[in-house]
Design a protein around this motif. Structure first.
Motif, PDB file in Angstrom:
ATOM      1  N   ARG A 168       7.438 -13.451  -4.529  1.00  0.00           N
ATOM      2  CA  ARG A 168       6.427 -12.577  -3.446  1.00  0.00           C
ATOM      3  C   ARG A 168       5.623 -11.619  -4.448  1.00  0.00           C
ATOM      4  O   ARG A 168       4.471 -11.551  -4.547  1.00  0.00           O
ATOM      5  CB  ARG A 168       7.122 -11.406  -2.883  1.00  0.00           C
ATOM      6  CG  ARG A 168       7.476 -12.282  -1.666  1.00  0.00           C
ATOM      7  CD  ARG A 168       6.699 -12.064  -0.535  1.00  0.00           C
ATOM      8  NE  ARG A 168       7.294 -13.423   0.608  1.00  0.00           N
ATOM      9  CZ  ARG A 168       7.491 -15.002   1.185  1.00  0.00           C
ATOM     10  NH1 ARG A 168       6.298 -15.073  -0.244  1.00  0.00           N
ATOM     11  NH2 ARG A 168       7.928 -15.186   1.543  1.00  0.00           N
ATOM     12  N   ILE A 169       6.653 -11.421  -5.697  1.00  0.00           N
ATOM     13  CA  ILE A 169       5.682 -10.534  -7.104  1.00  0.00           C
ATOM     14  C   ILE A 169       4.585 -10.858  -7.068  1.00  0.00           C
ATOM     15  O   ILE A 169       3.788 -10.879  -7.527  1.00  0.00           O
ATOM     16  CB  ILE A 169       6.769 -10.549  -7.662  1.00  0.00           C
ATOM     17  CG1 ILE A 169       8.328  -8.799  -6.899  1.00  0.00           C
ATOM     18  CG2 ILE A 169       6.454  -9.364  -8.889  1.00  0.00           C
ATOM     19  CD1 ILE A 169       9.455  -9.190  -8.149  1.00  0.00           C
ATOM     20  N   GLU A 170       5.127 -12.493  -8.148  1.00  0.00           N
ATOM     21  CA  GLU A 170       4.241 -13.050  -8.620  1.00  0.00           C
ATOM     22  C   GLU A 170       3.040 -13.432  -7.491  1.00  0.00           C
ATOM     23  O   GLU A 170       1.616 -13.884  -7.577  1.00  0.00           O
ATOM     24  CB  GLU A 170       4.186 -14.945  -8.963  1.00  0.00           C
ATOM     25  CG  GLU A 170       3.831 -15.485  -9.548  1.00  0.00           C
ATOM     26  CD  GLU A 170       3.893 -17.097 -10.641  1.00  0.00           C
ATOM     27  OE1 GLU A 170       3.227 -17.414 -11.051  1.00  0.00           O
ATOM     28  OE2 GLU A 170       5.405 -17.193 -10.274  1.00  0.00           O
ATOM     29  N   GLU A 171       2.900 -13.862  -6.107  1.00  0.00           N
ATOM     30  CA  GLU A 171       1.586 -14.024  -5.335  1.00  0.00           C
ATOM     31  C   GLU A 171       0.708 -11.997  -5.399  1.00  0.00           C
ATOM     32  O   GLU A 171       0.194 -12.498  -4.581  1.00  0.00           O
ATOM     33  CB  GLU A 171       2.462 -13.837  -4.665  1.00  0.00           C
ATOM     34  CG  GLU A 171       2.665 -15.569  -3.650  1.00  0.00           C
ATOM     35  CD  GLU A 171       3.065 -15.003  -2.100  1.00  0.00           C
ATOM     36  OE1 GLU A 171       3.623 -17.057  -1.568  1.00  0.00           O
ATOM     37  OE2 GLU A 171       3.747 -14.520  -1.580  1.00  0.00           O
ATOM     38  N   PHE A 172       1.794 -11.720  -5.097  1.00  0.00           N
ATOM     39  CA  PHE A 172       1.278 -10.494  -5.291  1.00  0.00           C
ATOM     40  C   PHE A 172      -0.042  -9.815  -6.272  1.00  0.00           C
ATOM     41  O   PHE A 172      -0.653  -9.596  -6.231  1.00  0.00           O
ATOM     42  CB  PHE A 172       1.774  -9.174  -5.358  1.00  0.00           C
ATOM     43  CG  PHE A 172       1.585  -7.724  -4.232  1.00  0.00           C
ATOM     44  CD1 PHE A 172       0.859  -7.471  -3.408  1.00  0.00           C
ATOM     45  CD2 PHE A 172       0.576  -6.678  -5.506  1.00  0.00           C
ATOM     46  CE1 PHE A 172      -0.013  -5.857  -2.768  1.00  0.00           C
ATOM     47  CE2 PHE A 172       0.432  -5.605  -4.993  1.00  0.00           C
ATOM     48  CZ  PHE A 172      -0.161  -5.618  -4.239  1.00  0.00           C
ATOM     49  N   ASP A 173       1.123 -10.147  -7.366  1.00  0.00           N
ATOM     50  CA  ASP A 173       0.219 -10.548  -8.401  1.00  0.00           C
ATOM     51  C   ASP A 173      -0.925 -10.884  -9.508  1.00  0.00           C
ATOM     52  O   ASP A 173      -1.935 -10.739  -9.522  1.00  0.00           O
ATOM     53  CB  ASP A 173       1.060 -10.057  -9.567  1.00  0.00           C
ATOM     54  CG  ASP A 173       1.578  -8.983 -10.062  1.00  0.00           C
ATOM     55  OD1 ASP A 173       1.854  -7.627  -9.545  1.00  0.00           O
ATOM     56  OD2 ASP A 173       3.419  -9.333 -10.861  1.00  0.00           O
ATOM     57  N   THR A 174      -1.363 -12.182  -8.513  1.00  0.00           N
ATOM     58  CA  THR A 174      -2.169 -13.483  -8.385  1.00  0.00           C
ATOM     59  C   THR A 174      -2.666 -12.847  -7.835  1.00  0.00           C
ATOM     60  O   THR A 174      -4.291 -12.894  -8.064  1.00  0.00           O
ATOM     61  CB  THR A 174      -1.801 -14.553  -8.297  1.00  0.00           C
ATOM     62  OG1 THR A 174      -0.341 -14.524  -9.451  1.00  0.00           O
ATOM     63  CG2 THR A 174      -2.051 -15.921  -8.899  1.00  0.00           C
ATOM     64  N   LEU A 175      -3.089 -12.786  -6.012  1.00  0.00           N
ATOM     65  CA  LEU A 175      -3.475 -12.914  -5.290  1.00  0.00           C
ATOM     66  C   LEU A 175      -4.069 -11.308  -5.001  1.00  0.00           C
ATOM     67  O   LEU A 175      -5.143 -11.250  -4.508  1.00  0.00           O
ATOM     68  CB  LEU A 175      -2.932 -12.624  -3.905  1.00  0.00           C
ATOM     69  CG  LEU A 175      -2.668 -14.845  -4.033  1.00  0.00           C
ATOM     70  CD1 LEU A 175      -2.091 -15.573  -3.364  1.00  0.00           C
ATOM     71  CD2 LEU A 175      -3.083 -15.570  -5.186  1.00  0.00           C
ATOM     72  N   TYR A 176      -3.800 -10.180  -4.908  1.00  0.00           N
ATOM     73  CA  TYR A 176      -3.745  -8.965  -4.652  1.00  0.00           C
ATOM     74  C   TYR A 176      -5.016  -8.325  -5.220  1.00  0.00           C
ATOM     75  O   TYR A 176      -4.967  -8.439  -6.946  1.00  0.00           O
ATOM     76  CB  TYR A 176      -2.836  -7.990  -4.924  1.00  0.00           C
ATOM     77  CG  TYR A 176      -3.302  -6.909  -4.047  1.00  0.00           C
ATOM     78  CD1 TYR A 176      -3.850  -6.454  -2.831  1.00  0.00           C
ATOM     79  CD2 TYR A 176      -3.654  -5.910  -4.640  1.00  0.00           C
ATOM     80  CE1 TYR A 176      -3.705  -5.361  -2.108  1.00  0.00           C
ATOM     81  CE2 TYR A 176      -4.451  -4.466  -4.433  1.00  0.00           C
ATOM     82  CZ  TYR A 176      -4.428  -4.428  -3.132  1.00  0.00           C
ATOM     83  OH  TYR A 176      -4.843  -3.071  -2.859  1.00  0.00           O
ATOM     84  N   ILE A 177      -6.433  -8.354  -5.039  1.00  0.00           N
ATOM     85  CA  ILE A 177      -7.444  -8.127  -5.716  1.00  0.00           C
ATOM     86  C   ILE A 177      -7.782  -5.998  -5.245  1.00  0.00           C
ATOM     87  O   ILE A 177      -8.150  -6.381  -4.368  1.00  0.00           O
ATOM     88  CB  ILE A 177      -8.508  -8.371  -5.121  1.00  0.00           C
ATOM     89  CG1 ILE A 177      -8.689  -9.626  -5.348  1.00  0.00           C
ATOM     90  CG2 ILE A 177      -9.894  -7.834  -6.066  1.00  0.00           C
ATOM     91  CD1 ILE A 177      -9.601 -11.051  -4.259  1.00  0.00           C
ATOM     92  N   PRO A 178      -7.128  -5.389  -6.128  1.00  0.00           N
ATOM     93  CA  PRO A 178      -7.679  -4.184  -5.869  1.00  0.00           C
ATOM     94  C   PRO A 178      -9.104  -4.065  -6.357  1.00  0.00           C
ATOM     95  O   PRO A 178     -10.279  -4.393  -6.005  1.00  0.00           O
ATOM     96  CB  PRO A 178      -6.912  -3.483  -7.647  1.00  0.00           C
ATOM     97  CG  PRO A 178      -7.339  -4.468  -8.555  1.00  0.00           C
ATOM     98  CD  PRO A 178      -7.319  -5.877  -7.655  1.00  0.00           C
ATOM     99  N   ASP A 179      -9.031  -2.220  -5.402  1.00  0.00           N
ATOM    100  CA  ASP A 179     -10.701  -1.908  -5.330  1.00  0.00           C
ATOM    101  C   ASP A 179     -11.436  -1.704  -6.304  1.00  0.00           C
ATOM    102  O   ASP A 179     -10.698  -1.339  -7.155  1.00  0.00           O
ATOM    103  CB  ASP A 179     -10.633  -0.621  -4.552  1.00  0.00           C
ATOM    104  CG  ASP A 179      -9.919  -0.388  -3.320  1.00  0.00           C
ATOM    105  OD1 ASP A 179      -9.734  -1.269  -2.298  1.00  0.00           O
ATOM    106  OD2 ASP A 179      -8.714   0.365  -3.265  1.00  0.00           O
TER     107      ASP A 179
END
Length: 179
Positions: A168-179
């Motif tokens: 979950r941490i790796e998915e979030f860090d990789t796939l989440y696109i900040p504003d």
């Protein structure tokens, strides 16, 4: 492998490419081309989509004789061409994973840049779980502060699994696109 170049893509193709983050071609970018394969035309996916595929492969592994899961964690449902316990080649499993992820991206496309991260979570936890999640509700309300909620989906039977938490941490860090 024969290279095929497109002068201009039809509007429907461009919309489809946008939905699945597939690269479209322009006259200036003809060198990219699409590769013609035995089964037709090979899609060219965005780097973000490729990262999602890589992460899913890394954490799912290629399932062999694993009940109703085949390939990289595809759950077999009635009426599919594959049967539970089928041993797929890496190529078949990859194609099935990409098809599943494309469908999920289409389902969550109204979430814009968050569609891929929702799709990755749904691939692992299921669409129903995502639909009932705080993540889904917050994103629907326009609240993108979801990191803690996303990482909390690392439990199995009430117990936090460190491998799932790393995922979950790796998915979030990789796939989440900040504003």
């Amino acid at each position: 492998m024969k290279k095929v170049s497109l002068i201009s893509a039809p509007p429907a193709y461009s919309r489809l490419c946008h939905l699945f983050k597939v690269a479209t071609l322009s006259i200036a970018a003809m060198t990219i081309g699409l590769s013609a394969t035995d089964s037709g035309v090979k899609k060219i996916y965005s780097p973000e989509f490729e990262q999602a595929v890589s992460l899913i492969k890394k954490y799912e592994g290629l399932h062999r004789n694993h009940g109703d899961l085949i390939g990289y964690g595809h759950k077999v449902v009635a009426g599919e061409k594959y049967e539970s316990g089928s041993n797929l080649s890496e190529r078949q499993a990859d194609a099935l994973l990409r098809a599943d992820l494309e469908k999920l991206c289409a389902k969550y496309r109204s979430f814009g840049k968050d569609s891929l991260i929702l799709s990755a979570l749904a691939y692992n936890c299921g669409e129903g779980t995502v639909a009932r999640s705080t993540i889904f509700r917050k994103l629907k309300e326009g609240d993108r502060d979801i990191k803690d909620n996303y990482i909390s989906y690392s439990k199995y039977r009430g117990k936090t699994l460190q491998q799932l938490k790393r995922r979950r941490i790796e998915e979030f860090d990789t796939l989440y696109i900040p504003d």
